[in-house]
Write a protein that holds these residues in place. Structure first.
Motif, PDB file in Angstrom:
ATOM      1  N   LEU A 295      12.791  28.326   4.609  1.00  0.00           N
ATOM      2  CA  LEU A 295      13.565  27.757   5.722  1.00  0.00           C
ATOM      3  C   LEU A 295      15.017  27.446   5.351  1.00  0.00           C
ATOM      4  O   LEU A 295      15.927  27.664   6.153  1.00  0.00           O
ATOM      5  N   CYS A 296      15.249  26.944   4.133  1.00  0.00           N
ATOM      6  CA  CYS A 296      16.629  26.615   3.736  1.00  0.00           C
ATOM      7  C   CYS A 296      17.540  27.833   3.849  1.00  0.00           C
ATOM      8  O   CYS A 296      18.688  27.721   4.286  1.00  0.00           O
TER       9      CYS A 296
ATOM     10  N   TYR B 244      13.638  20.278   4.852  1.00  0.00           N
ATOM     11  CA  TYR B 244      12.565  19.268   4.859  1.00  0.00           C
ATOM     12  C   TYR B 244      13.122  17.896   4.482  1.00  0.00           C
ATOM     13  O   TYR B 244      12.638  16.871   4.947  1.00  0.00           O
TER      14      TYR B 244
ATOM     15  N   TYR C 235       8.659  17.097  -0.210  1.00  0.00           N
ATOM     16  CA  TYR C 235       9.345  18.199   0.469  1.00  0.00           C
ATOM     17  C   TYR C 235       8.849  19.572   0.017  1.00  0.00           C
ATOM     18  O   TYR C 235       8.694  20.481   0.816  1.00  0.00           O
ATOM     19  N   GLN C 236       8.612  19.713  -1.284  1.00  0.00           N
ATOM     20  CA  GLN C 236       8.145  21.014  -1.779  1.00  0.00           C
ATOM     21  C   GLN C 236       6.729  21.299  -1.297  1.00  0.00           C
ATOM     22  O   GLN C 236       6.390  22.450  -1.024  1.00  0.00           O
TER      23      GLN C 236
ATOM     24  N   CYS D 256       7.039  22.585   2.141  1.00  0.00           N
ATOM     25  CA  CYS D 256       7.458  23.990   2.121  1.00  0.00           C
ATOM     26  C   CYS D 256       6.281  24.891   1.736  1.00  0.00           C
ATOM     27  O   CYS D 256       6.107  25.980   2.293  1.00  0.00           O
TER      28      CYS D 256
ATOM     29  N   ILE E 229       5.403  25.675  -4.180  1.00  0.00           N
ATOM     30  CA  ILE E 229       6.769  26.219  -4.144  1.00  0.00           C
ATOM     31  C   ILE E 229       7.699  25.308  -4.938  1.00  0.00           C
ATOM     32  O   ILE E 229       7.745  24.106  -4.712  1.00  0.00           O
TER      33      ILE E 229
ATOM     34  N   PRO F  18      13.337  28.662  -4.300  1.00  0.00           N
ATOM     35  CA  PRO F  18      13.443  29.562  -3.141  1.00  0.00           C
ATOM     36  C   PRO F  18      13.207  31.031  -3.497  1.00  0.00           C
ATOM     37  O   PRO F  18      12.662  31.783  -2.691  1.00  0.00           O
TER      38      PRO F  18
HETATM   39 FE1  SF4 Z   1      13.350  23.220   0.414  1.00  0.00          FE
HETATM   40 FE2  SF4 Z   1      12.734  24.650  -1.775  1.00  0.00          FE
HETATM   41 FE3  SF4 Z   1      11.578  25.192   0.509  1.00  0.00          FE
HETATM   42 FE4  SF4 Z   1      14.173  25.732   0.205  1.00  0.00          FE
HETATM   43  S1  SF4 Z   1      12.463  26.690  -0.889  1.00  0.00           S
HETATM   44  S2  SF4 Z   1      13.199  24.817   2.010  1.00  0.00           S
HETATM   45  S3  SF4 Z   1      14.761  24.000  -1.107  1.00  0.00           S
HETATM   46  S4  SF4 Z   1      11.387  23.270  -0.664  1.00  0.00           S
END
Ligand code: SF4
Length: 189
Positions: free
Chosen positions: A21-22, A119, A153-154, A157, A173, A176
């Motif tokens: 998403l980033c 996130y 957050y990870q 993701c 994850i 990226p």
């Molecule tokens: Fe966030 Fe990493 Fe997923 Fe990118 S790859 S959206 S930085 S958790």
């Protein structure tokens, strides 16, 4: 075709199928504004390099967008250097590494910046809408939002990866480019 090489014309398709998403967010903003600020050019540019975009293609990619905003002369003068620099072709010739999730999550994007981790840095409504656009809804979406609330957050993701690929991602994850290559592995099989 070499698995570790992506070409200019594939970027939009690959973003839909395999970018986290980033990076989707930054591609959207770049297409929309024909510009990204420094933090975004670094985070997204190094990701594309890590995904296998060659320097010549990277220059063409950024020039196509930036020239619509600042003109190609100014692009060549002010921006091309830092792209070559990221590829180790200027200055100290360091070969810069793409940013990890940890580094991206701890960024502090300001007004008008589009880098960072959605996130961590999006508001709830924005994040829900972005995940909906990736086809994530219902129970899976609520589980992701729950991880976000707990600042995992990870993990959020990782759950997004699982929901959009229909497989489990046991390693989790943490980068990226790992998200991208695991996705490509699945889609190529
Ligand atoms: Fe966030 Fe990493 Fe997923 Fe990118 S790859 S959206 S930085 S958790």
């Amino acid at each position: 075709k070499d698995a570790a090489e992506i070409s200019l014309k594939d970027i939009d398709q690959l973003a839909k199928s395999s970018f986290p998403l980033c990076m989707r967010h930054m591609l959207d903003k770049l297409r929309e504004n024909h510009h990204l600020k420094h933090g975004g050019r670094m985070q997204f540019g190094l990701f594309l390099k890590g995904a296998g975009l060659k320097l010549e293609d990277a220059l063409a990619f950024w020039r196509a967008e930036f020239s619509q905003k600042v003109g190609s002369e100014r692009f060549d003068k002010e921006y091309a250097y830092s792209i070559r620099h990221n590829y180790g072709k200027e200055g100290k010739r360091t070969d810069y590494t793409p940013y990890s999730c940890q580094k991206i999550i701890s960024a502090t994007p300001g007004v008008g910046d589009h880098h960072g981790c959605p996130y961590r840095h999006f508001g709830e409504e924005n994040l829900r809408a972005a995940l909906n656009r990736m086809g994530v809804s219902g129970h899976a979406l609520e589980e992701i939002m729950d991880k976000v609330k707990n600042r995992h957050y990870q993990l959020a993701c990782t759950l997004t990866f699982e929901a959009t690929h229909g497989v489990s991602c046991d390693s989790g994850i943490n980068h990226p480019n790992q998200y991208f290559s695991e996705s490509q592995k699945i889609l190529r099989d």
